[in-house]
Design an enzyme around this catalytic site. Sequence first.
Site, PDB file in Angstrom:
ATOM      1  N   LYS A 131      -7.772  13.903   5.948  1.00 28.57           N
ATOM      2  CA  LYS A 131      -9.488  14.307   6.631  1.00 28.57           C
ATOM      3  C   LYS A 131      -9.239  15.352   7.640  1.00 28.57           C
ATOM      4  CE  LYS A 131     -13.389  12.082   6.621  1.00 28.57           C
ATOM      5  NZ  LYS A 131     -14.375  12.449   5.599  1.00 28.57           N
TER       6      LYS A 131
ATOM      7  N   TYR B 155      -1.504   3.472  14.522  1.00 28.43           N
ATOM      8  CA  TYR B 155      -0.772   2.420  14.094  1.00 28.43           C
ATOM      9  C   TYR B 155       0.080   2.100  16.060  1.00 28.43           C
ATOM     10  CZ  TYR B 155      -1.957   0.048  10.188  1.00 28.43           C
ATOM     11  OH  TYR B 155      -2.824  -0.879   8.981  1.00 28.43           O
TER      12      TYR B 155
ATOM     13  N   ASP C  15     -11.609   9.849   2.247  1.00 30.93           N
ATOM     14  CA  ASP C  15     -13.228   9.166   1.620  1.00 30.93           C
ATOM     15  C   ASP C  15     -13.539   9.712   0.030  1.00 30.93           C
ATOM     16  OD1 ASP C  15     -13.805  11.912   2.375  1.00 30.93           O
ATOM     17  OD2 ASP C  15     -15.611  11.587   2.907  1.00 30.93           O
TER      18      ASP C  15
ATOM     19  N   ASP D  69      -3.525   2.096   3.912  1.00 27.81           N
ATOM     20  CA  ASP D  69      -3.374   1.023   4.724  1.00 27.81           C
ATOM     21  C   ASP D  69      -4.005   0.545   3.197  1.00 27.81           C
ATOM     22  OD1 ASP D  69      -2.804  -1.750   5.321  1.00 27.81           O
ATOM     23  OD2 ASP D  69      -4.788  -1.189   6.766  1.00 27.81           O
TER      24      ASP D  69
ATOM     25  N   ASP E 298      -4.812  -1.401  -0.279  1.00 31.07           N
ATOM     26  CA  ASP E 298      -6.154  -1.930  -1.284  1.00 31.07           C
ATOM     27  C   ASP E 298      -6.355  -1.803  -2.412  1.00 31.07           C
ATOM     28  OD1 ASP E 298      -4.537  -3.921   0.877  1.00 31.07           O
ATOM     29  OD2 ASP E 298      -6.583  -4.564   1.309  1.00 31.07           O
TER      30      ASP E 298
HETATM   31  C1  IPM Z   1       0.043  -3.953   5.180  1.00 28.41           C
HETATM   32  C2  IPM Z   1      -0.324  -4.881   6.290  1.00 28.41           C
HETATM   33  C3  IPM Z   1      -0.256  -5.083   7.454  1.00 28.41           C
HETATM   34  C4  IPM Z   1      -0.652  -2.699   7.420  1.00 28.41           C
HETATM   35  C5  IPM Z   1      -0.714  -5.820   8.695  1.00 28.41           C
HETATM   36  C6  IPM Z   1      -0.035  -7.499   8.151  1.00 28.41           C
HETATM   37  C7  IPM Z   1       0.474  -5.233   9.640  1.00 28.41           C
HETATM   38  O1  IPM Z   1      -2.193  -4.667   5.943  1.00 28.41           O
HETATM   39  O2  IPM Z   1       1.086  -4.226   5.193  1.00 28.41           O
HETATM   40  O3  IPM Z   1      -0.722  -3.542   4.252  1.00 28.41           O
HETATM   41  O4  IPM Z   1      -1.973  -3.051   8.645  1.00 28.41           O
HETATM   42  O5  IPM Z   1       0.340  -1.890   7.519  1.00 28.41           O
HETATM   43 MG    MG Z   2      -2.865  -3.758   4.708  1.00 30.73          MG
END
Ligand code: IPM
Ligand code: MG
Length: 370
Positions: free
Chosen positions: A194, A143, A227, A251, A255
Amino acid sequence: MASNRKLLVLPGDGIGPEAMRQVMRVVDWFDKRRTVSFDVKSGLVGGAALDAHGTPLTDETMALAQDCDATLFGSVGGPKWDNLPFDKKPERGLLRLRKEMDLFANLRPALVFDALADASSLKRDLVAGLDILILRELTGGVYFGEPRGVSTLADGQKKAVDTQVYTTREIERVARVAFELARKRSNKVHSVEKANVMHTGVLWRETVTKLHAAEYKDVTLEHMYADNCAMQLVRRPKQFDVIVTDNLFGDILSDCAAMLTGSLGMLPSASLGAPDATGRRKALYEPVHGSAPDIAGQDKCNPLATLLSFAMMLRYSFDLAADADLVEQAAKNVLATGIRTPDIASAGASIVSTTQMGDALLKELDKLAA
Ligand code: IPM
Ligand code: MG
């Protein structure tokens, strides 16, 4: 009521402001009871700040965030701002807050409320009672790594570069948080990278292993490739307690973990810096979901992720565990009565608007506090 708890509210874009409005009703509820009060300031971030000031985060708002005890953040971004250059994108506002406050430890709990176990895309028995914590490194890795950017080659092609960088110190400090958190939970850490293909992965594994041997032998430590971790999360999620991983893997895996719980609309997060001399950590709390432009402005988003982020703030920034419990219990009770925003709807549920979810939460808080 005067308070030394300085809170900055940054609702942002899309569904951020709608969700935040309901949470502010809960903040007011605490204020009226005169038990917990905050000195609340608010500001613009993301597209909203861009439209008003030409930047996704002004220096003034950045300074406010540095000065406050905690920031409650909504969400940023939307189609209106999608094609802007990188430094203008709404997301830069969030990334600047994370980087300049050095919020390296991002706690993303994935907790399945019993009433919602059927909302998960996995079978109930795989997720019922699930309680895992993804600890994502938040200020390093790809990042922020240099060099980064796009250049044009001699033959006219373009070349894009992002760089994954980690230092021993960056890995060690987030691993330390993982072990400390695990000790207060089920005492197990999975360190995810990884190491089979990335140098940063090798350093990550070495550093975590060394710290574990030196200071945290009582905690069970396992290493896992990212993975495989993605696969294991949907195969047998309850094998995990704390997962510590880098910025990008965190990240993605968070999710994935979020969806185990039924909806991204349920998941809070806390981003913490290092403790200062008084033990206070800079902190930003935000829902894991984004700005959801497709449903913004329709009063149908789920405010619970922002509400639960506020509960995390009570717990981690202000040491108000009983009040955090109260907020979480109110959310659980409301869900148990079958009230649902559309994202977590199931057969037989009564579908409510964002505002009505707020109404139900306040009523429940009154009941719990009576
Ligand atoms: C998160 C989001 C952010 C990230 C974006 C909005 C920059 O996806 O907080 O998970 O990638 O960190
Ligand atoms: Mg995210």
